[in-house]
Design an enzyme around this catalytic site. Structure first.
Site, PDB file in Angstrom:
ATOM      1  N   ASP A 132      -6.539  62.597  54.530  1.00 43.45           N
ATOM      2  CA  ASP A 132      -7.468  62.040  55.519  1.00 43.45           C
ATOM      3  C   ASP A 132      -8.711  62.919  55.704  1.00 43.45           C
ATOM      4  O   ASP A 132      -8.631  64.121  55.451  1.00 43.45           O
ATOM      5  CB  ASP A 132      -6.747  61.813  56.860  1.00 43.45           C
ATOM      6  CG  ASP A 132      -6.226  63.089  57.515  1.00 43.45           C
ATOM      7  OD1 ASP A 132      -5.535  63.884  56.842  1.00 43.45           O
ATOM      8  OD2 ASP A 132      -6.532  63.299  58.698  1.00 43.45           O
ATOM      9  N   GLU A 141     -10.182  63.056  65.538  1.00 42.35           N
ATOM     10  CA  GLU A 141      -9.539  61.949  64.825  1.00 42.35           C
ATOM     11  C   GLU A 141     -10.422  60.708  64.889  1.00 42.35           C
ATOM     12  O   GLU A 141     -10.943  60.363  65.951  1.00 42.35           O
ATOM     13  CB  GLU A 141      -8.195  61.589  65.487  1.00 42.35           C
ATOM     14  CG  GLU A 141      -7.154  62.665  65.441  1.00 42.35           C
ATOM     15  CD  GLU A 141      -6.267  62.615  64.200  1.00 42.35           C
ATOM     16  OE1 GLU A 141      -6.428  61.677  63.377  1.00 42.35           O
ATOM     17  OE2 GLU A 141      -5.424  63.517  64.067  1.00 42.35           O
ATOM     18  N   HIS A 162      -9.484  67.130  56.857  1.00 40.82           N
ATOM     19  CA  HIS A 162      -8.100  67.620  56.808  1.00 40.82           C
ATOM     20  C   HIS A 162      -7.655  67.773  55.354  1.00 40.82           C
ATOM     21  O   HIS A 162      -7.001  68.747  54.987  1.00 40.82           O
ATOM     22  CB  HIS A 162      -7.194  66.652  57.577  1.00 40.82           C
ATOM     23  CG  HIS A 162      -5.878  67.227  57.971  1.00 40.82           C
ATOM     24  ND1 HIS A 162      -4.882  66.477  58.539  1.00 40.82           N
ATOM     25  CD2 HIS A 162      -5.381  68.493  57.872  1.00 40.82           C
ATOM     26  CE1 HIS A 162      -3.829  67.266  58.767  1.00 40.82           C
ATOM     27  NE2 HIS A 162      -4.108  68.481  58.371  1.00 40.82           N
ATOM     28  N   HIS A 169     -10.281  64.023  60.910  1.00 40.75           N
ATOM     29  CA  HIS A 169      -9.038  63.362  60.528  1.00 40.75           C
ATOM     30  C   HIS A 169      -9.203  61.848  60.613  1.00 40.75           C
ATOM     31  O   HIS A 169     -10.056  61.351  61.343  1.00 40.75           O
ATOM     32  CB  HIS A 169      -7.905  63.718  61.505  1.00 40.75           C
ATOM     33  CG  HIS A 169      -7.590  65.152  61.637  1.00 40.75           C
ATOM     34  ND1 HIS A 169      -6.549  65.747  60.970  1.00 40.75           N
ATOM     35  CD2 HIS A 169      -8.151  66.130  62.393  1.00 40.75           C
ATOM     36  CE1 HIS A 169      -6.484  67.032  61.300  1.00 40.75           C
ATOM     37  NE2 HIS A 169      -7.448  67.288  62.160  1.00 40.75           N
TER      38      HIS A 169
HETATM   39 ZN   LIG Z   1      -5.221  64.790  59.642  1.00 43.52          ZN
END
Ligand SMILES: [Zn+2]
Length: 156
Positions: free
Chosen positions: A140, A90, A128, A24
């Site tokens: 993303d 992330e 994602h 992400h």
């Molecule tokens: Zn995401």
């Protein structure tokens, strides 16, 4: 590794094998903002890890727990509910397609995934954007060179 625990997780299904990593971009511009967002029970969202631009890794959720990062989702092989069997990472990035992913951040990502692969039989690394349902719901991590990431890890 900085511990930044989130309440936004629950149990994985019984007998679940973690074989997927979902990448992400945070959209939020700083790790502090991400930590605040994931620490808030009201946000109902968290990944397992966040990697800052300087390579600092934050852990929000233990790998054996199901973190709430992918939402409605489907793998190319048809499996749905990707949170069940994945680990979410992330990258701090504005996700505008222009904000670069610094080399320090990418090398921390590769190192983290290598560690995860020593604990789980990872077969897939997806973005994602690739798995979000309905298609187009997420973009993303925009601008991340997935060919390079997959090549470095010898994954497809
Ligand atoms: Zn995401």
């Amino acid at each position: 590794m900085i511990e930044a625990p989130s309440p936004n997780h629950d149990s994985r299904p019984d007998g679940c094998v973690v074989d997927t990593i979902v990448l992400h971009a945070t959209v939020l511009d700083s790790a502090d903002e991400v930590v605040a967002h994931f620490s808030n029970p009201g946000s109902r969202v968290a990944s397992h890890y966040t990697i800052d631009r300087d390579g600092t890794v934050y852990r929000h959720v233990q790998e054996e727990r199901r973190a709430w990062h992918a939402g409605q989702s489907r793998m190319p092989d048809g499996r749905e509910g990707v949170n069940d069997f994945s680990i979410g990472i992330e990258l701090v990035n504005r996700n505008d397609g222009l904000d670069p992913y610094p080399e320090t951040q990418l090398s921390a990502l590769i190192a983290l995934i290598r560690q995860i692969r020593s604990r789980h039989p990872i077969r897939y690394i997806v973005t994602h954007a690739e798995i979000a349902m309905p298609p187009g719901r997420k973009t993303d991590p925009q601008g991340l060179d997935m060919d390079q990431v997959r090549q470095e890890l010898d994954l497809r």
